[in-house]
Design an enzyme around this catalytic site. Sequence first.
Site, PDB file in Angstrom:
ATOM      1  CB  THR A 149       0.163  25.523  -3.290  1.00 33.09           C
ATOM      2  OG1 THR A 149      -0.447  25.463  -4.564  1.00 33.09           O
ATOM      3  CG2 THR A 149      -0.016  26.896  -2.666  1.00 33.09           C
ATOM      4  CG  ASP A 168       5.529   3.741   1.923  1.00 34.49           C
ATOM      5  OD1 ASP A 168       5.509   4.365   2.996  1.00 34.49           O
ATOM      6  OD2 ASP A 168       4.540   3.637   1.172  1.00 34.49           O
ATOM      7  CG  PHE A 212      -1.942   1.143   1.164  1.00 38.11           C
ATOM      8  CD1 PHE A 212      -3.242   0.885   0.748  1.00 38.11           C
ATOM      9  CD2 PHE A 212      -1.594   2.453   1.481  1.00 38.11           C
ATOM     10  CE1 PHE A 212      -4.185   1.913   0.655  1.00 38.11           C
ATOM     11  CE2 PHE A 212      -2.521   3.481   1.381  1.00 38.11           C
ATOM     12  CZ  PHE A 212      -3.821   3.212   0.973  1.00 38.11           C
ATOM     13  CE  LYS A 224      -0.439   5.569   7.695  1.00 35.95           C
ATOM     14  NZ  LYS A 224      -1.864   5.331   7.855  1.00 35.95           N
TER      15      LYS A 224
HETATM   16  O1  PSZ Z   1      -7.510   3.336   3.373  1.00 38.31           O
HETATM   17  C1  PSZ Z   1      -6.549   4.138   3.303  1.00 38.31           C
HETATM   18  O2  PSZ Z   1      -6.444   5.072   2.505  1.00 38.31           O
HETATM   19  C2  PSZ Z   1      -5.419   3.908   4.231  1.00 38.31           C
HETATM   20  S1  PSZ Z   1      -5.551   2.858   5.486  1.00 38.31           S
HETATM   21  C3  PSZ Z   1      -3.951   3.059   5.908  1.00 38.31           C
HETATM   22  C4  PSZ Z   1      -3.324   3.908   5.097  1.00 38.31           C
HETATM   23  C5  PSZ Z   1      -4.175   4.422   4.145  1.00 38.31           C
HETATM   24  N1  PSZ Z   1      -2.015   4.131   5.182  1.00 38.31           N
HETATM   25  C6  PSZ Z   1      -1.389   5.099   4.397  1.00 38.31           C
HETATM   26  C7  PSZ Z   1      -0.093   4.799   3.754  1.00 38.31           C
HETATM   27  C8  PSZ Z   1       0.718   3.731   4.168  1.00 38.31           C
HETATM   28  O3  PSZ Z   1       0.350   2.931   5.168  1.00 38.31           O
HETATM   29  C9  PSZ Z   1       1.920   3.494   3.491  1.00 38.31           C
HETATM   30  C10 PSZ Z   1       2.809   2.378   3.903  1.00 38.31           C
HETATM   31  N2  PSZ Z   1       2.285   4.278   2.472  1.00 38.31           N
HETATM   32  C11 PSZ Z   1       1.528   5.308   2.060  1.00 38.31           C
HETATM   33  C12 PSZ Z   1       0.324   5.595   2.677  1.00 38.31           C
HETATM   34  C13 PSZ Z   1      -0.482   6.746   2.198  1.00 38.31           C
HETATM   35  O4  PSZ Z   1      -0.513   7.737   3.146  1.00 38.31           O
HETATM   36  P1  PSZ Z   1      -1.708   8.802   3.177  1.00 38.31           P
HETATM   37  O5  PSZ Z   1      -2.939   8.067   3.600  1.00 38.31           O
HETATM   38  O6  PSZ Z   1      -1.244   9.816   4.165  1.00 38.31           O
HETATM   39  O7  PSZ Z   1      -1.835   9.362   1.823  1.00 38.31           O
END
Ligand code: PSZ
Length: 488
Positions: A370, A315, A207, A346
């Site tokens: 921006t 990541d 992810f 996070k």
């Molecule tokens: O359902 C969702 O959109 C979720 S549930 C958990 C996440 C997103 N985690 C975000 C995440 C991550 O766990 C890793 C390893 N890489 C990138 C991301 C993306 O981060 P955000 O959500 O801040 O864009």
Amino acid sequence: MMLRSYRATYTKFRGIRCSRNSSSVCQNEPAHPEIKTPVPGPKTKELLKQLSSLQQADSVQLFADYDRSIGNYFVDADGNTFLDAFTQISSVPVGYNHPALLGAFNDVHNLRSLVNRPALGVFPGKDWPEKLQNILMPVAPRGLNNISTMMCGSCSNENAYKAVFMWQRSKKRGGKIEFTPEEMSSCMANQPPGSPNLSIMSFKGGFHGRTFGALTTTRSKPIHKLDCPSFDWPAAPFPRYKYPLDQFQRENQQEDESCLEQVADLIQQYKTRSPVAGIIVEPIQSEGGDYEASPAFFQKLQKISKENSIALIIDEVQTGCGPTGKMWCYEHFDLPSPPDIVTFSKKMLTGGFYYHEEFKPPHAYRVFNTWMGDPGKLILLEKVLQVIKQENLLRVATETGKVLKDGLHKLENEFPHLINSVRGRGTFLAFSSPKTEIRDKINNKIKENGILGGVCGENTIRLRPALVFQKKHAEIYLDALRKTLKSM
Ligand code: PSZ
């Protein structure tokens, strides 16, 4: 009322190194969870109705009372108090309403930095270079001396990919910085050579976010991807180990080898289709089901990347900032040289990525938007990193993690028909169930026993507490889990 007393307590402790088992924010916590209504309660249901009339809100689990939530305890709109082992999808570093963070904007300079939000790529505040140097660089992955801040995890990855593509194309130009007229006109038609066919390899189950480039590399669940166009980029298998690890060393080693072989094969296959410019990997695959891989796997992956002049992006959006007992989870892997790029968000509160000098694009205005981050978040991050240091929270994560993991091993022996495959590092832990329905039942029932937990993958429950989660919280979690499993 409650907040005033935290502040008083904190003042009393400020400047004093807290003992490693006590955290300033925890001193004002309730002693245990308290569930007063069915979950979700009547107020939560009412609020959900209201919100659903405005938007699709079916993902909402609970509404929080952020005035009353404190430390490791989440208070919902119905006044139920949960021990939080999920912490806003793993994004609360030092608990709710930490006094050090609450006090951050008492300083009027900090307040002005929050109010006057700059376009950081063009008009950063005069203290911005110093802020990056003093806050983000002391925790930089070793060997990565450059930094870009961003807004969230997805856009951190998205922009890291762009930096990788620009790096590959710059190398091809052999140091020339001019673009050809053909490149300039073809990119406007989304065609090569200006928009080249290059790819980022990711892993099945990975992810990396929900924006388009990031989403292409996300391979966890169909629901994340359905209906959205994506790039033709390769996906390699990520190891799926058998547990307990010490009983399946040979099988798991073979699993590493088989996955790495497919990484190497895919790189070859894509050479004529969409050459691999970069590989992105999570140190522990989180959303996909908390799958871990051995240090040897990551060392060999890095070797393959280097041999093929492919950038390796780690990541650390979910694993970074301490929960595994190290600032960056990949530090557990003893890589012979630093990764090329490390992305974060996070618990770091600001998004961004650290990178090797080589990945600084030769032209201005390429990795850009921006806001490019937010100085207000850096002010909070400074406090978070101070608290981590003062309260020895990396050590707390290691020690609490040990109590949790030992307890989980005991429970998997006691209830093997309900849970198995306990795994993870520090408090970044997980266990699986034989079936999705059992997993879901455990996660729902444990809520009734006062624990907010998270799920991931098909059949896994993950623990994602804040860094201030201590042994006493671990005991409460384990008792609630035992009670839950016993009732099933
Ligand atoms: O359902 C969702 O959109 C979720 S549930 C958990 C996440 C997103 N985690 C975000 C995440 C991550 O766990 C890793 C390893 N890489 C990138 C991301 C993306 O981060 P955000 O959500 O801040 O864009």
